[in-house]
Write an enzyme that holds these catalytic residues in place. Structure first.
Site, PDB file in Angstrom:
ATOM      1  N   GLU A 140       6.384  -6.895  -4.852  1.00  0.00           N
ATOM      2  CA  GLU A 140       5.539  -6.817  -3.592  1.00  0.00           C
ATOM      3  C   GLU A 140       4.248  -8.036  -3.745  1.00  0.00           C
ATOM      4  OE1 GLU A 140       3.844  -2.803  -3.433  1.00  0.00           O
ATOM      5  OE2 GLU A 140       2.812  -3.078  -5.498  1.00  0.00           O
ATOM      6  N   LYS A 162       1.120  -9.846  -3.300  1.00  0.00           N
ATOM      7  CA  LYS A 162      -0.205  -9.723  -3.855  1.00  0.00           C
ATOM      8  C   LYS A 162      -0.999 -10.185  -2.771  1.00  0.00           C
ATOM      9  CE  LYS A 162      -3.059 -10.299  -7.828  1.00  0.00           C
ATOM     10  NZ  LYS A 162      -4.274 -10.388  -7.294  1.00  0.00           N
ATOM     11  N   ARG A 168      -9.277  -5.483  -4.006  1.00  0.00           N
ATOM     12  CA  ARG A 168      -8.447  -4.125  -4.377  1.00  0.00           C
ATOM     13  C   ARG A 168      -9.524  -3.041  -3.928  1.00  0.00           C
ATOM     14  NH1 ARG A 168      -5.352  -3.108  -9.067  1.00  0.00           N
ATOM     15  NH2 ARG A 168      -4.445  -1.062  -8.975  1.00  0.00           N
ATOM     16  N   ARG A 217     -12.562  -1.544  -7.002  1.00  0.00           N
ATOM     17  CA  ARG A 217     -11.728  -1.425  -8.197  1.00  0.00           C
ATOM     18  C   ARG A 217     -12.633  -1.232  -9.353  1.00  0.00           C
ATOM     19  NH1 ARG A 217      -8.751  -6.344 -11.176  1.00  0.00           N
ATOM     20  NH2 ARG A 217     -10.733  -6.574 -12.446  1.00  0.00           N
ATOM     21  N   GLU A 251      -4.995  -3.015  -0.718  1.00  0.00           N
ATOM     22  CA  GLU A 251      -5.823  -4.020  -0.425  1.00  0.00           C
ATOM     23  C   GLU A 251      -6.822  -3.947   0.623  1.00  0.00           C
ATOM     24  OE1 GLU A 251      -6.385  -7.931  -2.700  1.00  0.00           O
ATOM     25  OE2 GLU A 251      -5.201  -6.077  -3.222  1.00  0.00           O
ATOM     26  N   LYS A 273       1.322  -9.330 -12.659  1.00  0.00           N
ATOM     27  CA  LYS A 273       0.801 -10.312 -11.520  1.00  0.00           C
ATOM     28  C   LYS A 273       1.318 -11.711 -11.673  1.00  0.00           C
ATOM     29  CE  LYS A 273      -3.936 -10.904 -13.506  1.00  0.00           C
ATOM     30  NZ  LYS A 273      -5.241 -10.380 -13.269  1.00  0.00           N
TER      31      LYS A 273
END
Length: 548
Positions: A225, A227, A232, A252, A277, A406
């Site tokens: 997916e 980023k 976050r 986060r 996000e 990531k």
């Protein structure tokens, strides 16, 4: 307090992770409540004092010593707590040094006008190490190389079958001095239960993905997916004992940021918890991080700000639905539940982060290089890479290996000239480790000159830091308080290759540009300063990004 100070001193000089854990675990095991609880709060950053600020410390030391001597000493040492701890006269030492719990209670409850006198009494009663620890506690920056996660790992080490993740799961809702936490870990009490209807749940993190290692995995085992280039967050909502709906927005790191985003919190009408996000959405299009940054860290939230920068959540994961905790379920199942959840809620402030289709790693590589053609469309400029997740991965606290990755875009780079340097903090307080750098531009009046475009304080090795520090000391041309100006002409100076994640126009910087996460990628001893990059090249990068 002296035992806590000794612990901080040992941690500051201990480079090994496991040794740090042993030091903290030994302290927690041998120190009674509530002292160890307040120490844990200090190590995890859970303490804050309304009236005790660095300005108070400066005022006290300048009353006790010569202000000019303090200024020169602070410039040389580079760390406020260490400077004051060494310079404090301590002429009227008390018979007993204060306990850590007494200091925390005093800093919390003492009136602002009475605090200077009380702080001075504590400093008189402590030795140099104790003063340093006390002042570090006040400034809130221990800088001892021990993270909150490491401290919780040390707590878990007190129990036989307790894991660090177990401590993380019960941590939300606990408050210093954590007596119920220690009782549970040591087998003397029940597992703590958080009664908060909208608690923070520790996030799952990802490892960086490199082209050389991801091809060892089977593509069919993973989902990808986008980023998104935002912040976050975790949106948590539920009902309290009286049946009232409670919603909160968490960062986060577990900071409650609901107050800064009342428009978004008001829209969290569901019962559950979403990992996603935080973005700014205008006319259905995701804005760049630079736009979001104009909404962050504002002291007041005005109607105009809410209208110009509408907050939005793009959901990645569903952690809780109603009263059902989904974190132990595989990602593929959680994703299906998330899709149904978003469709059912139909919330204009929350939408779904799209899955990126791919058949093999070459196809995913192509999607990373061209998000617009791979489904991101008009939002491609706000994509900073990919998240690659195992289909069967549970939502695990921390950064487990082999589950989430990531894969960010390759960083942009620029060759810039070192202009100014300043000492760092903590273990770097004796090194010039914070660097301001600039690129060439043509001024109508001054001709060719360097325009400062950013600051960097990481990216280099310890050996490179030593080399940079030596260069700064040998090539200083001027001083402005703690800042040294370094020779930077077309004939002399040092070029640094700076890597950065993003760039945007800025009205807050004289150069008109702002970099995101700049870092020193390489020291260009081989490159003449006259051949460093120009401001026009950075402006071209911005124009290219805006055009995309």
């Amino acid at each position: 307090m002296n035992r806590f100070a000794f612990l901080l001193d040992r941690l500051a000089y201990e480079p090994r992770r496991n040794a740090k854990i042993r030091l903290m675990a030994e302290y927690f095991r041998e120190t009674p409540d509530p002292e160890r609880g307040f120490a844990l709060a200090a190590l995890t950053g859970a303490l804050s004092f309304r009236h005790a600020k660095p300005g108070l410390i400066r005022g006290l030391i300048m009353e006790r010593t010569d202000p000019v001597l303090f200024g020169l000493s602070y410039d040389y040492v580079g760390d406020l707590a260490e400077t004051v701890a060494l310079m404090w006269p301590g002429e009227t030492r008390a018979n007993r040094s204060p306990l850590l719990s007494e200091i925390v209670e005093g800093l919390t409850s003492t009136a602002k006008l009475d605090l200077p006198k009380r702080l001075a009494q504590w400093l008189d009663a402590l030795d140099e190490t104790g003063r340093w620890a006390l002042l570090k506690l006040i400034t809130g920056s221990l800088r001892i190389g021990a993270s909150a996660r490491l401290a919780k790992t040390a707590v878990a080490a007190l129990g036989e079958d307790v894991k660090p993740d177990d401590v993380e799961l019960v941590w939300p809702g606990l408050a210093p001095p954590y007596e119920d936490l220690f009782a549970w870990v040591e087998g003397r009490g029940e597992r703590p239960f958080a009664e908060d209807p909208a608690p923070f749940r520790p996030p799952m993190l990802a490892h960086p993905l490199e082209d050389a290692n991801f091809r060892a995995f089977e593509p069919k085992d993973f989902v990808a997916e986008w980023k998104w280039d935002g912040i976050r967050v975790q949106a948590s909502a539920g009902r309290d004992a009286e049946g009232r709906h409670v919603a909160r927005l968490w960062s986060r790191s577990g900071e409650d940021v609901s107050g800064a985003f009342p428009d978004l919190v008001e829209a969290l009408t569901f019962d559950g918890a979403i990992d996603g996000e935080l973005l700014i959405l205008r006319e259905g299009r995701v804005q760049t991080f630079n736009v979001l940054q104009q909404r962050l860290n504002r002291k007041s939230v005005t109607p105009k700000l809410l209208a110009e920068f509408p907050a939005h959540i793009r959901a990645y994961d569903l952690l809780v639905e109603g009263d059902e905790d989904l974190r132990e379920r595989p990602f593929e199942e959680r994703r299906k539940r998330l899709e149904a959840f978003i469709a059912r809620e139909d919330n204009r402030r929350v939408d779904l982060s799209a899955i990126v289709p791919f058949d093999d790693w070459d196809g995913l590589t192509a999607a990373r290089l061209d998000p617009a053609s791979a489904g991101a469309g008009d939002d491609a400029a706000a994509v900073e890479g990919l998240m690659v997740k195992r289909r069967d991965s549970p939502y695990v606290v921390g950064r487990p290996k082999g589950l989430w990755f990531k894969w960010k875009h390759d960083p942009m780079t620029v060759d810039a000239v070192l202009m100014y340097a300043q000492r760092g903090h903590g273990r770097r307080s004796s090194f010039y480790s914070d660097y301001t750098f600039g690129v060439w531009t043509t001024d109508p009046e001054e001709g060719e000159r360097l325009a400062p475009v950013g600051k960097a304080y990481f990216g280099f090795t310890d050996e490179e830091l030593t080399e940079l520090d030596r260069f700064v000391r040998k090539n200083t041309t001027n001083r402005f308080g703690p800042v040294r100006e370094v020779v930077h002409t077309a004939e002399q100076g040092l070029v640094l290759e700076i890597a950065f994640e993003g760039i945007a126009r800025s009205t807050r910087h004289k150069s008109g540009v702002a970099m995101r996460f700049p870092r020193v990628a390489r020291i260009r001893w081989d490159k003449p300063t006259a051949e460093a990059d120009r401001l026009e090249s950075l402006e071209a990068l911005i124009a290219e990004k805006e055009g995309a």
